[in-house]
Design an enzyme around this catalytic site. Structure first.
Site, mmCIF file in Angstrom:
data_model
loop_
_atom_site.group_PDB
_atom_site.id
_atom_site.type_symbol
_atom_site.label_atom_id
_atom_site.label_comp_id
_atom_site.label_asym_id
_atom_site.label_seq_id
_atom_site.Cartn_x
_atom_site.Cartn_y
_atom_site.Cartn_z
ATOM 1 N N LYS A 76 39.459 -32.553 20.207
ATOM 2 C CA LYS A 76 39.436 -33.922 20.744
ATOM 3 C C LYS A 76 39.973 -33.886 22.168
ATOM 4 C CE LYS A 76 41.083 -38.647 19.729
ATOM 5 N NZ LYS A 76 41.817 -39.523 18.800
ATOM 6 N N SER A 151 39.544 -43.794 16.888
ATOM 7 C CA SER A 151 39.188 -43.306 18.206
ATOM 8 C C SER A 151 38.562 -41.919 18.218
ATOM 9 C CB SER A 151 40.438 -43.280 19.090
ATOM 10 O OG SER A 151 41.378 -42.342 18.592
ATOM 11 N N SER A 175 42.725 -43.330 13.274
ATOM 12 C CA SER A 175 41.675 -42.689 14.082
ATOM 13 C C SER A 175 41.141 -41.366 13.581
ATOM 14 C CB SER A 175 42.164 -42.501 15.510
ATOM 15 O OG SER A 175 42.069 -43.719 16.185
HETATM 16 N N1 GLN Z 1 42.171 -48.430 15.997
HETATM 17 C C1 GLN Z 1 43.600 -48.344 16.198
HETATM 18 C C2 GLN Z 1 43.948 -48.721 17.608
HETATM 19 O O1 GLN Z 1 43.073 -49.045 18.353
HETATM 20 C C3 GLN Z 1 44.060 -46.948 15.875
HETATM 21 C C4 GLN Z 1 43.715 -45.951 16.915
HETATM 22 C C5 GLN Z 1 44.233 -44.598 16.618
HETATM 23 O O2 GLN Z 1 44.539 -44.266 15.470
HETATM 24 N N2 GLN Z 1 44.358 -43.794 17.663
HETATM 25 O O3 GLN Z 1 45.081 -48.692 17.988
#
Ligand code: GLN
Length: 485
Positions: A76, A151, A175
């Site tokens: 990632k 994400s 995410s």
């Molecule tokens: N969707 C959540 C956010 O926008 C979690 C994102 C994540 O786990 N990095 O904060």
């Protein structure tokens, strides 16, 4: 080749059926052929990968290879990589080349793995759909009209489309698990502290945790073996021994106690998703597990609590991006204040700015007690819910996400509805627990994930519970059609 498990790939390399260079070329060719359709990579590093593959072939020939030597993976783009751009999905870091490798990257390279490239992601990991990336959205390989989740949408889509055997990812509020669910793959978020955060660009430091994405629990276990463990450069890294996650995959599930939280099956859960989760739980009954209803009464507080704590921490972490030290700098600044304002204004996207503003507000004098302190108190209540549940059950199961993948653009102008797509995952981060998502069925062409939550440092049990399911089901073996060949 692209359907082989990590164990099969490792055996093929040792038996000289193919070399690591050939295997790496094979996946680089697939990326070149298919990634235009899904946009799962921000950077592909072919030359670097082939050099690592050559070194791996040498190690294999010399008998110096360890279990995953010579096997390709994708990182990632939140993990710093020495000499290769680390953008974090942001214009702010579009020109950023880190001078060192993240702990996770170092471990993968140290184990002889080959990095194919860096995967697309929501900007600074803020999002649930991969639509906040500066590099454009990722498309779900099962249906290109749909989001892949976020994400870590790039890692999830790349694994689902068989562009890489495995990938790393991170999970602050869901995410890893939510995109794994939406893309029909296996994703594990380990216990907070299990995987080093050194060199993993910080979003919300008390919640962020690196983990793995793979097609099966077995592959996830083998990659977790590589990346888990203490790192003295991360002050919250856990000094706990790492078991061999592959060793206990086959253990029986007879007598396993599964808790189903009533709050995870109430309003807001799609009825088709609910039906699939029920069917998955029935499989576990057949495998000898006992199922009981439990309650996690503070579940409804998780999203609002998270959306105070995560923005507060992000507003502090992202203050380092000031146009002076690294990343984007605006042109022709008239003075220092102009430099700060325009560099940040032009370098960050809308969702990141929204979070910084919310966080700065929540931490400001006079509001700290009302918001941040209150959220920390609620965080305790949420953790206590899980602690009580784990006195009665071994694992908790439910849906990973309330719906299957939604369409691109469907929620981008409605942040609250986007935030609610993490309603079942966020509490796990607030408590610091491990959680995993595995494929459990489809609604139409779109995959559904089953979430399994464990007690602290119980990753081995989670992987065992997932693996036994994958031995009696074939959801994890299905490939999205255009990418199957
Ligand atoms: N969707 C959540 C956010 O926008 C979690 C994102 C994540 O786990 N990095 O904060």
């Amino acid at each position: 080749m692209h359907d082989k498990t990590l164990t099969e790939l490792a055996a093929g390399l040792r038996a000289k059926e193919f070399s690591s260079v050939e295997l790496t070329r094979y996946f680089l060719d697939r990326i070149a052929r298919y990634d235009g359709q899904i946009n799962s990579f921000i950077t592909v590093c072919a030359d670097y990968a082939l050099q690592q593959a050559q070194a791996a072939d040498q190690a294999l020939a010399n008998g110096d290879a360890v279990s995953l030597t010579g096997i390709p993976l994708a990182q990632k783009d939140i993990f710093c990589t020495d000499g290769i751009r680390t953008s974090c999905g942001s214009r702010m870091l579009d020109n950023f080349i880190a001078p060192y490798d993240a702990g996770v990257v170092e471990r993968c390279s140290g184990a002889g793995m080959v990095m194919l490239g860096k995967t697309n992601m929501d900007e600074f990991a803020m999002g649930s759909s991969n639509e906040t990336s500066y590099y454009g959205p990722v498309h779900n390989p099962w249906d290109r009209e749909a989001v892949p989740g976020g994400s870590s949408g790039g890692s999830a889509a790349a694994v689902a489309a068989r562009l890489t055997p495995v990938a790393t990812a991170t999970d602050t509020g869901g995410s890893i698990r939510q995109p794994a669910s939406l893309c029909g793959i296996t994703g594990l978020k380990p216990t907070y502290g299990r995987v080093s955060r050194f060199g993993m660009i910080a979003f919300a430091s008390s919640l962020d945790q690196g983990g793995v994405m793979a097609r099966s629990a077995e592959d996830a276990a083998l990659l977790l073996n590589v990346i888990a463990g203490f790192d003295e450069r991360d002050s919250t890294s856990a000094e706990q021994t790492v078991p061999d996650y592959g060793a206990t995959l086959d253990e029986t599930l007879a007598g396993l106690k599964i808790g189903l939280p009533e709050e995870y099956f109430s309003d807001g859960l799609d009825t088709e998703v609910a039906r699939i989760i029920d069917a998955a739980v029935d499989e576990y009954r057949k495998l000898g597990a006992e199922v009981k209803a439990i309650s996690l009464p503070n579940t409804g507080l998780a999203v609002p609590t998270y959306y105070v704590i995560a923005p507060a921490e992000c507003s502090s972490n992202l203050s380092r991006f000031d146009g002076v030290r690294f990343g984007y700098r605006c042109e022709n600044a008239v003075d220092l204040e102009d430099l700060y304002k325009r560099s940040r204004g032009e370098g960050f996207g809308a969702e990141v700015k929204r979070r910084i503003m919310i966080g700065t507000y929540a931490l400001s004098a006079g509001y700290y007690d009302a918001y941040y302190l209150k959220a920390q108190q609620l965080r305790h209540l949420i953790s206590d819910d899980f602690a009580k549940a784990f006195e009665e059950v071994d694992v908790i199961m439910g849906p990973t996400s309330p719906t299957v993948a939604f369409n691109l653009g469907e929620k981008s102008s409605d942040p609250v509805s986007m935030y609610l797509s993490d309603i079942y995952t966020i509490a796990v981060n607030l408590a610091g627990l491990p959680g995993l998502s595995i494929p459990a069925g489809f609604v139409g062409s779109r995959p559904v994930g089953l979430q399994i939550i464990g007690n602290y440092f119980n990753e081995a049990r989670l992987l065992n519970v997932a693996h036994r399911f994958q031995q009696v089901t074939d959801w994890h073996l299905r490939a999205p059609q255009p990418f199957a060949d």
